[in-house]
Scaffold this active site. Structure first.
Site, short mmCIF file in Angstrom:
data_model
loop_
_atom_site.label_atom_id
_atom_site.label_comp_id
_atom_site.label_asym_id
_atom_site.label_seq_id
_atom_site.Cartn_x
_atom_site.Cartn_y
_atom_site.Cartn_z
N CYS A 27 -1.57 13.12 -6.90
CA CYS A 27 -2.16 13.83 -5.78
C CYS A 27 -1.40 14.68 -5.27
O CYS A 27 -1.97 15.43 -4.35
CB CYS A 27 -2.80 12.76 -5.04
SG CYS A 27 -3.70 11.38 -5.65
N ASN B 244 -12.13 11.11 -4.19
CA ASN B 244 -10.70 11.34 -4.19
C ASN B 244 -10.39 12.10 -5.58
O ASN B 244 -10.44 11.55 -6.55
CB ASN B 244 -9.66 9.90 -4.32
CG ASN B 244 -8.08 10.20 -4.37
OD1 ASN B 244 -7.89 11.30 -4.81
ND2 ASN B 244 -7.50 9.31 -4.22
N HIS C 36 -4.59 15.11 2.16
CA HIS C 36 -5.37 14.63 0.81
C HIS C 36 -6.35 13.60 0.90
O HIS C 36 -5.89 12.72 1.90
CB HIS C 36 -4.02 13.86 0.01
CG HIS C 36 -4.60 13.09 -1.30
ND1 HIS C 36 -5.43 13.55 -2.25
CD2 HIS C 36 -4.38 11.70 -1.73
CE1 HIS C 36 -5.81 12.67 -3.05
NE2 HIS C 36 -5.07 11.71 -2.64
N1 COA Z 1 -17.07 -3.43 -4.37
C1 COA Z 1 -17.54 -4.60 -3.60
N2 COA Z 1 -16.64 -5.35 -3.29
C2 COA Z 1 -15.25 -5.25 -3.65
C3 COA Z 1 -14.71 -4.12 -4.13
C4 COA Z 1 -15.66 -3.32 -4.58
N3 COA Z 1 -15.53 -1.97 -5.16
N4 COA Z 1 -13.58 -4.16 -4.60
C5 COA Z 1 -13.43 -5.10 -3.79
N5 COA Z 1 -14.18 -5.80 -3.34
C6 COA Z 1 -14.13 -7.15 -2.62
C7 COA Z 1 -12.88 -8.06 -2.99
O1 COA Z 1 -13.40 -8.96 -3.89
C8 COA Z 1 -12.71 -8.73 -1.71
O2 COA Z 1 -13.72 -9.84 -1.53
P1 COA Z 1 -13.32 -11.23 -0.73
O3 COA Z 1 -13.02 -10.81 0.43
O4 COA Z 1 -14.45 -11.99 -1.11
O5 COA Z 1 -12.06 -11.73 -1.74
C9 COA Z 1 -13.30 -7.81 -0.70
O6 COA Z 1 -14.12 -6.97 -1.47
C10 COA Z 1 -11.80 -7.08 -0.08
O7 COA Z 1 -11.22 -6.53 -1.28
P2 COA Z 1 -9.86 -5.61 -1.01
O8 COA Z 1 -9.31 -5.58 -2.42
O9 COA Z 1 -8.85 -6.44 -0.08
O10 COA Z 1 -10.38 -4.40 -0.69
P3 COA Z 1 -9.61 -3.39 0.20
O11 COA Z 1 -10.26 -3.25 1.76
O12 COA Z 1 -8.17 -3.15 0.11
O13 COA Z 1 -10.40 -1.84 -0.47
C11 COA Z 1 -9.57 -0.07 -1.64
C12 COA Z 1 -9.70 -1.55 -1.56
C13 COA Z 1 -9.31 0.26 -2.95
C14 COA Z 1 -10.70 0.69 -1.21
C15 COA Z 1 -8.25 0.09 -0.70
O14 COA Z 1 -7.32 -1.03 -1.07
C16 COA Z 1 -7.81 1.35 -0.88
O15 COA Z 1 -8.37 2.26 -0.48
N6 COA Z 1 -6.34 1.65 -1.21
C17 COA Z 1 -5.91 2.80 -1.54
C18 COA Z 1 -6.36 3.42 -2.66
C19 COA Z 1 -5.78 4.98 -2.52
O16 COA Z 1 -5.79 5.77 -1.90
N7 COA Z 1 -5.57 5.29 -3.83
C20 COA Z 1 -5.20 6.72 -4.35
C21 COA Z 1 -3.77 7.17 -3.77
S1 COA Z 1 -3.41 8.57 -3.81
#
Ligand code: COA
Length: 353
Positions: A139, A310, A280
């Site tokens: 990125c 993204n 970004h």
């Molecule tokens: N759709 C629906 N539910 C989802 C899901 C999806 N795509 N992904 C995870 N869940 C559920 C999980 O199972 C969890 O359920 P539970 O509470 O019953 O266990 C809940 O939603 C929360 O999951 P979690 O993994 O804690 O979500 P989060 O708040 O961390 O969000 C991302 C996930 C990926 C959006 C977040 O971690 C993120 O943005 N990370 C950075 C990614 C990024 O920027 N990457 C590029 C860098 S350049």
């Protein structure tokens, strides 16, 4: 007129160690910008037909509504996006491709492993024998490349450089894996950087960093043996992007804010002196956390993640092009570019344009 380089004792004694030519009072301007995205739109509802998720969940956690995805059957690819984005930037700059001294493409999703995408973009646009190479910084690909291009022009070895940031992460996305399927889109942006006699134009401060110890938070294993021993082999699959979302989120929130602070300090300016932040687009919540911490006016932080997701190296230059086209970046403004991503990498570039 170019001045002769300063004579140092080392230069007098050793022809091998002559200093690079340097051009006094040389500035760098952004002569033109462009972008290119695939035609095909994947809405959150479309993603929800491929894996277990929902529009509401994706929008609340990321700010994304839809993204563009290449359709290879229609000839869309990383190369066509890069080529079209730079062609548009050249048209906007009114500089012919033949005048480019270099083409630099920030990408980790090249169509071919060899040659570089930059070589093929240069050939497609008629850049002659301009130097051409790719920068693999995920990125950060565009901001790393932009800083490099700026410095090459400032030091005097180059006058005009086409810089592209592009990724088509769909080529290694498993759309049945909701961890990654929801987040990424394909897209490219480009800028033509050109030498100017106005030394006030160009980079005021820049930071380019990496910490490879965090590589296994966001990676694409090439083959089975590259999968870390402690990884779940049901989840980590060769050829597919794997992301530890929680760890990346923590890294991104902290790094993003520190990066802004360090860049302001390096440039010796206050946050309110920055006219626009071109960030970004990884997750709207990560951007919002930085806005809240620094009290940045909402009008100074551009967000288009709702429309494109993204796009990795494409996201910063796509934002730049949309801002330029909307007349929101004007001559004399102070702009901060900020990016972070796989590697782990992070990078900033504070400009007076
Ligand atoms: N759709 C629906 N539910 C989802 C899901 C999806 N795509 N992904 C995870 N869940 C559920 C999980 O199972 C969890 O359920 P539970 O509470 O019953 O266990 C809940 O939603 C929360 O999951 P979690 O993994 O804690 O979500 P989060 O708040 O961390 O969000 C991302 C996930 C990926 C959006 C977040 O971690 C993120 O943005 N990370 C950075 C990614 C990024 O920027 N990457 C590029 C860098 S350049």
């Amino acid at each position: 007129m170019n001045q002769p380089p300063p004579t140092t004792p080392a230069a007098q004694t050793s022809a091998k160690h002559r200093p690079l030519p340097s051009v006094p009072h040389r500035g760098v301007r952004i002569a033109g910008t462009g972008m290119a995205v695939p035609e095909r739109v994947y809405t959150n509802a479309d993603i929800a037909t491929l894996c277990e998720t929902s529009d509401e969940w994706i929008y609340q956690r990321t700010g994304i509504r839809q993204r563009r995805i290449c359709d290879p059957r229609k000839g869309e690819s990383n190369l066509t996006l890069c080529t079209n984005a730079l062609r548009n930037a050249l048209e906007a700059s009114k500089i012919p491709a033949a005048q480019l001294d270099a083409v630099i493409v920030g990408t980790i999703t090249s169509d071919m492993k060899c040659p570089s995408t930059a070589c093929m973009v240069g050939a497609a646009l008629g850049a002659g024998t301009a130097q051409a190479f790719d920068v693999a910084a995920a990125c950060c690909g565009f901001v790393y490349s932009m800083n490099l291009a700026h410095d090459l022009i400032r030091v005097g070895t180059h006058r005009t450089i086409g810089v592209v940031g592009c990724d088509s992460v769909s080529c290694f996305t498993d759309f049945t894996n909701r961890n990654v399927a929801i987040l990424f889109g394909d897209g490219a942006g480009a800028a033509v950087l050109h030498a100017t006699d106005d030394a006030t134009k160009g980079v005021i401060a820049q930071i380019n960093k990496a910490d490879g110890t965090g590589w296994d938070n966001l990676f694409v294993p090439g083959w089975d043996q590259q999968i870390p021993d402690n990884a779940d082999r049901q989840v980590v699959v060769p050829g597919c992007l794997h992301m530890n979302g929680k760890e990346v989120f923590k890294f991104a929130v902290g790094t993003f804010q520190n990066l802004i602070k360090e860049t302001l300090d390096m440039g010796q300016i206050k946050v309110e002196d920055v006219d626009m932040f071109v960030c970004h687009q990884s997750n709207a919540r990560i951007i919002q956390a930085a806005v809240d911490r620094f009290g940045i006016a909402a009008t100074k932080v551009y967000v288009n993640i709702d429309r494109f997701g993204n796009t990795s190296a494409g996201s910063v230059p796509i934002c730049l092009d949309e801002l330029v086209k909307a007349g929101r970046i004007r001559e004399g403004m102070v702009i901060m570019f900020v990016a972070f991503g796989a590697g782990l990498t992070w990078s900033s570039s504070l400009w007076q344009v």
